[in-house]
Design a protein around this motif. Structure first.
Motif, short mmCIF file in Angstrom:
data_model
loop_
_atom_site.label_atom_id
_atom_site.label_comp_id
_atom_site.label_asym_id
_atom_site.label_seq_id
_atom_site.Cartn_x
_atom_site.Cartn_y
_atom_site.Cartn_z
N ASP A 93 61.42 39.08 66.92
CA ASP A 93 60.79 38.06 66.75
C ASP A 93 61.55 37.38 65.75
OD1 ASP A 93 57.64 36.36 66.60
OD2 ASP A 93 58.67 36.65 64.41
N PRO A 94 61.83 35.90 65.96
CA PRO A 94 62.63 35.05 65.25
C PRO A 94 62.51 34.71 63.85
CG PRO A 94 62.29 33.92 67.43
CD PRO A 94 61.40 35.05 67.16
N ALA A 95 60.88 34.71 63.56
CA ALA A 95 60.26 34.47 61.95
C ALA A 95 60.93 35.55 61.45
CB ALA A 95 58.98 34.04 62.07
N TYR A 96 60.03 37.06 61.79
CA TYR A 96 60.44 38.06 61.18
C TYR A 96 61.84 38.44 61.00
CZ TYR A 96 55.35 39.09 61.63
OH TYR A 96 54.05 39.19 61.57
N ARG A 97 62.84 38.11 61.95
CA ARG A 97 64.00 38.55 61.80
C ARG A 97 64.68 37.55 60.58
NH1 ARG A 97 68.29 40.47 65.53
NH2 ARG A 97 70.13 40.34 64.62
N ALA A 98 64.44 36.46 60.70
CA ALA A 98 64.86 35.59 59.49
C ALA A 98 64.54 36.05 58.20
CB ALA A 98 64.41 33.93 59.75
N ILE A 99 63.27 36.58 58.06
CA ILE A 99 62.69 37.20 56.75
C ILE A 99 63.46 38.42 56.67
CG2 ILE A 99 61.06 38.09 55.66
CD1 ILE A 99 58.82 36.19 57.22
N CYS A 100 63.72 39.16 57.36
CA CYS A 100 64.57 40.44 57.40
C CYS A 100 66.02 40.20 56.89
CB CYS A 100 64.32 41.22 58.50
SG CYS A 100 62.55 42.10 58.79
N GLU A 101 66.61 39.24 57.27
CA GLU A 101 67.73 38.96 57.28
C GLU A 101 68.05 38.34 55.74
OE1 GLU A 101 68.81 36.14 60.14
OE2 GLU A 101 69.40 37.53 61.53
N LYS A 102 66.90 37.59 55.32
CA LYS A 102 66.88 37.35 53.72
C LYS A 102 66.78 38.56 52.92
CE LYS A 102 64.45 34.08 50.97
NZ LYS A 102 63.25 33.10 50.79
N PHE A 103 66.14 39.44 53.30
CA PHE A 103 65.93 40.89 52.55
C PHE A 103 67.29 41.57 52.46
CE2 PHE A 103 61.04 41.03 53.72
CZ PHE A 103 60.81 40.44 52.95
N MET A 104 67.93 41.42 53.53
CA MET A 104 69.23 42.30 53.75
C MET A 104 70.21 41.52 52.62
SD MET A 104 69.55 43.55 57.59
CE MET A 104 69.35 42.07 58.48
N ALA A 105 70.13 40.36 52.58
CA ALA A 105 71.18 39.71 51.64
C ALA A 105 70.81 39.80 50.37
CB ALA A 105 71.18 38.22 52.18
N ASP A 106 69.54 40.01 49.88
CA ASP A 106 69.18 40.27 48.51
C ASP A 106 68.26 41.47 48.41
OD1 ASP A 106 68.52 39.82 46.01
OD2 ASP A 106 68.03 37.37 46.20
N PRO A 107 68.83 42.49 48.23
CA PRO A 107 67.78 43.80 48.26
C PRO A 107 66.91 43.58 46.84
CG PRO A 107 70.10 44.47 48.55
CD PRO A 107 70.28 42.92 48.38
N ALA A 108 67.27 43.04 45.71
CA ALA A 108 66.41 42.95 44.67
C ALA A 108 65.29 41.88 45.18
CB ALA A 108 67.18 42.28 43.40
N TYR A 109 65.43 40.93 45.97
CA TYR A 109 64.33 40.03 46.40
C TYR A 109 63.41 40.75 47.22
CZ TYR A 109 62.08 36.23 48.60
OH TYR A 109 61.14 35.23 49.00
N PHE A 110 63.93 41.63 48.17
CA PHE A 110 63.21 42.59 49.12
C PHE A 110 62.43 43.46 48.29
CE2 PHE A 110 62.94 47.00 51.15
CZ PHE A 110 61.79 46.66 52.24
N ASP A 111 63.16 44.09 47.11
CA ASP A 111 62.12 44.93 46.36
C ASP A 111 61.12 44.43 45.55
OD1 ASP A 111 64.19 46.98 46.62
OD2 ASP A 111 64.86 47.05 44.73
N ASP A 112 61.14 43.08 44.98
CA ASP A 112 60.21 42.25 44.51
C ASP A 112 59.20 41.98 45.65
OD1 ASP A 112 59.30 40.88 42.28
OD2 ASP A 112 59.46 39.13 43.57
N CYS A 113 59.51 41.58 46.62
CA CYS A 113 58.60 41.10 47.86
C CYS A 113 57.71 42.52 48.00
CB CYS A 113 59.10 40.44 48.65
SG CYS A 113 59.71 38.76 48.71
N PHE A 114 58.38 43.36 48.40
CA PHE A 114 57.36 44.60 48.83
C PHE A 114 56.54 44.85 47.68
CE2 PHE A 114 56.47 49.03 48.82
CZ PHE A 114 55.85 49.24 49.91
#
Length: 721
Positions: A382-403
């Motif tokens: 899904d394009p929208a979910y993929r873009a969000i996942c790519e943002k997470f992959m580029a910034d693991p700390a951001y992913f940790d905080d969002c989760f």
């Protein structure tokens, strides 16, 4: 003695359906009032004086957390832990406890430990979570009534994540257990588990057409079918269902992606065997199973042999470690469809490197294939979910905080405002989904405010109706809404049809200056005005009363209000003001019961308020339906005496209204709706109505009405508990 019954067992056998023993079985169209009494105090073994909010504060919180963390790696032979760690199981328990929450009516969720009872404890999607609760039992046993199951279940999820390396956002205690299933919650009309999702959609191709207030796509699922829409893999179609069902659980796209990816960073799915060999679910299991369901004859003490969803495998290389491994595998490999040993549809990587394969859950000397579900593939395709996942992959700390924040929201959504949070790990930050409200003043002169309201020229019905409209949004299900905050001044509430926007604007234009002049909040002034109207009505009926009032409500601002989130609180019907926005398939009287239960009212409080609101002339649009009195504005029992007066007969008009006709003269004396007449037609409600129609009832009625009114006005005053 009846000779025909000699020798017969005096105990009734068979199910309710087989014997026809239930009133609802004999007369299925009868109005079922059980929803108003589903948590009767008689079911609570702790007694009316037990205060969980005070008891839980006595806990040694650090000791509790340490005990929960310790059991994560204390694998039991009767249900062995995957890789010797129960983290994935405990996260799933917490998730599925909280994940039944739905935004539309606030029901579901982990706030009461409802997953202990049917039907949730036996949903197919909750398979083997009975084992997780048993594993937690030693901790519950140790801390007793100071620690509720509801708190322990969700705490276990937090401790699981922390034991595997995630710094969680925080945790609050304070969830009080229920002691009886919320059996009247509507989970769908299907009569079989996992019936095709088409049955709850107008069009399954359009996820937005799912029946309200439902959120899960099929009966017995928490969210979506992991194998795909109706079990047919199609990641883009699944993405649509994921988006809609998570939105109905109050999550946006980023929160949804964070939860999906973070939830599948640890643990595994179980389908390494023949699902047909499993025993019955807990509610159908034999007594020797002692509450255990899905008994697996082939488990053999090996975690590898477990069968739950039928899907088999871990999502990541290191399933007991919080890392970025989910993204590495999902986006680092191409994936193809395959089937699990149990026959479930799932995805596997193509040409995976051996070092990227997780080890077997029981035998660490073996490497096994990882997997992804259709919902996981949706994150990639899904394009929208993929873009969000790519943002997470580029910034693991951001992913940790969002989760961390999304997980906190998932597990705390129905706990209520931050003022109810208990414990050292409760975060101090105000979050928009908590519906924050600033503290209100208590230092103003209440009598002076009432005097200004009395001199304002507002009518009794203006004052009472506005206070009611402000307070009636309260939902006992997730503790949202209510008069505190005076959000009736703000979008979207100020424009709701049920709030009569023109009249509301006129009343607020009078009350807001009074608040500004006296230092009171607008929220307090609105409630005080309603109380004053009740006092005036009681005086007109011959009784001097003072409606209890506690100052201290605050006024929320637009910046503190997620307007889109509040849209779901809009009343579509209000039987208390005899109003329907439009005709619905559901009968008006059933909608009344639903509203009353959400407001936390029981049957006699509901009927008392109805009878009083009618004679006060507070109907929406000033209609005369149900106003069975010639003394409008006096708090009399006329609604009940007229309803039970056999000198009248009741004739339908064919448009949903009825005429109340004098039997002798044939003159029409009053008009009514179904909501009015149900209090005379339903045998249980009529019994309550007769109490207030008796000659000795007027004073009792005034006292009971004031008590019920005060309960509604203070429903969201958690500071008064």
């Amino acid at each position: 003695m009846d000779g025909n019954n000699i020798g017969k067992c005096p105990v009734m056998h068979g199910s309710v359906t087989e014997t026809g023993a239930s009133v609802m079985d004999w007369w299925p169209k009868s109005l079922n009032l059980d929803i108003l009494h589903q948590h009767d105090q008689k079911t609570n073994p702790l007694g009316a004086d037990f205060n969980y909010a005070e008891e839980v504060k006595k806990l040694d919180f650090e000791a509790v957390k340490a005990d929960v963390k310790a059991l994560m790696t204390d694998s039991q032979d009767w249900w062995p832990a995957d890789w010797g760690h129960y983290g994935g199981l405990m996260i799933r328990l917490a998730w599925h406890s909280a994940g039944s929450y739905r935004l539309a009516d606030g029901r579901g969720g982990g706030g009461h430990g409802n997953i202990r009872f049917a039907p949730l404890n036996s949903w197919p999607d909750n398979g083997n979570l009975d084992k997780a609760r048993r594993i937690l039992w030693p901790v519950k046993k140790k801390y007793g009534n100071k620690l509720s199951w509801a708190d322990l279940i969700l705490l276990a999820g937090n401790m699981a994540y922390e034991s595997m390396g995630l710094k969680t956002y925080g945790f609050s205690f304070g969830r009080e257990d229920i002691w009886h299933p919320e059996k009247d919650t509507y989970w769908g009309a299907e009569k079989e588990w996992l019936a095709p999702s088409d049955t709850r959609y107008e069009s399954v191709e359009n996820p937005a057409t799912m029946e309200n207030p439902l959120a899960a796509v099929q009966m017995g699922l928490i969210y979506v079918n992991p194998e795909g829409v109706n079990g047919q893999p199609d990641p883009l179609a699944t993405a649509g269902q994921v988006r809609e069902t998570f939105a109905r659980m109050a999550m946006n796209d980023e929160e949804t992606a964070a939860l999906t990816c973070g939830g599948h960073t640890v643990g595994k799915a179980h389908g390494n065997g023949d699902a047909s060999t499993l025993g019955a679910e807990p509610e159908a299991a034999d007594v020797e199973n002692q509450g255990f369901g899905w008994v697996n004859p082939n488990l053999g003490g090996k975690a590898t042999n477990a069968v739950t969803s039928g899907i088999e495998g871990a999502w990541t290389t290191h399933p007991t470690k919080w890392d970025m491994g989910y993204f590495k595998l999902l986006f680092g490999y191409d994936w193809e469809l395959t089937k699990s040993p149990a026959g479930a549809q799932q995805w596997q990587p193509i040409d995976i490197k051996e070092e990227d394969m997780p080890v077997d859950a029981t035998d660490p000397s073996k490497r096994v294939m990882p997997m992804m579900t259709d919902a996981d593939m949706a994150m990639k395709m899904d394009p929208a979910y993929r873009a969000i996942c790519e943002k997470f992959m580029a910034d693991p700390a951001y992913f940790d905080d969002c989760f961390g924040r999304a997980w906190f929201k998932l597990t705390h959504r129905d706990l209520g405002p931050r003022t109810r949070y208990i414990g050292p790990d409760a975060p101090k930050e105000d979050l928009i989904w908590q519906d924050p409200i600033p503290a209100g003043s208590t230092g103003y002169d209440v009598a002076a405010v009432k005097a200004k309201i009395a001199a304002s020229g507002l009518s009794l019905s203006d004052m009472v109706a506005t206070a009611w409209d402000s307070a009636r949004t309260f939902r006992n299900s997730d503790l949202r809404g209510g008069a505190n905050g005076a959000r009736i001044r703000l979008a979207p509430q100020k424009d709701w049809d049920g709030n009569e926007p023109d009249r509301l604007a006129r009343v607020l234009a009078t009350l807001e200056p009074i608040a500004a002049e006296t230092g009171a909040s607008v929220a307090d002034v609105i409630v005080l005005a309603g109380n004053l109207g009740i006092e005036q009505a009681a005086k007109a009926a011959g009784y001097a009363v003072e409606v209890p009032f506690a100052p201290g409500r605050g006024d929320a601002t637009a910046e503190m209000t997620d307007a889109a989130s509040f849209e779901v609180l809009e009343p579509l019907a209000d039987g208390f003001r005899n109003w329907l926005k439009k005709d619905y398939i559901v009968a008006p009287e059933e909608m009344l019961l639903d509203r009353a239960q959400l407001m936390g009212l029981n049957a006699h409080e509901m009927i008392c308020l109805i009878g009083g609101m009618r004679v006060l002339g507070t109907n929406h649009g000033d209609t005369a339906h149900g106003v069975f009195t010639d003394k409008v504005g006096a708090l009399t029992t006329d609604f009940f005496t007229t309803l039970t007066d056999m000198s009248y007969k009741w004739e339908p008009n064919g448009d949903g209204t009825y005429n109340i006709v004098d039997r002798k003269s044939g003159a029409v004396k009053h008009t009514a709706t179904r909501v009015d007449l149900v209090f005379g037609s339903n045998s249980i409600l009529r019994a309550y109505a007769e109490v207030y129609a008796q000659d000795d009832a007027p004073e009792k009625f005034v006292c009971d009405f004031v008590a019920a009114w005060t309960k509604v006005m203070n429903a969201d005053r958690f500071d008064l508990a």
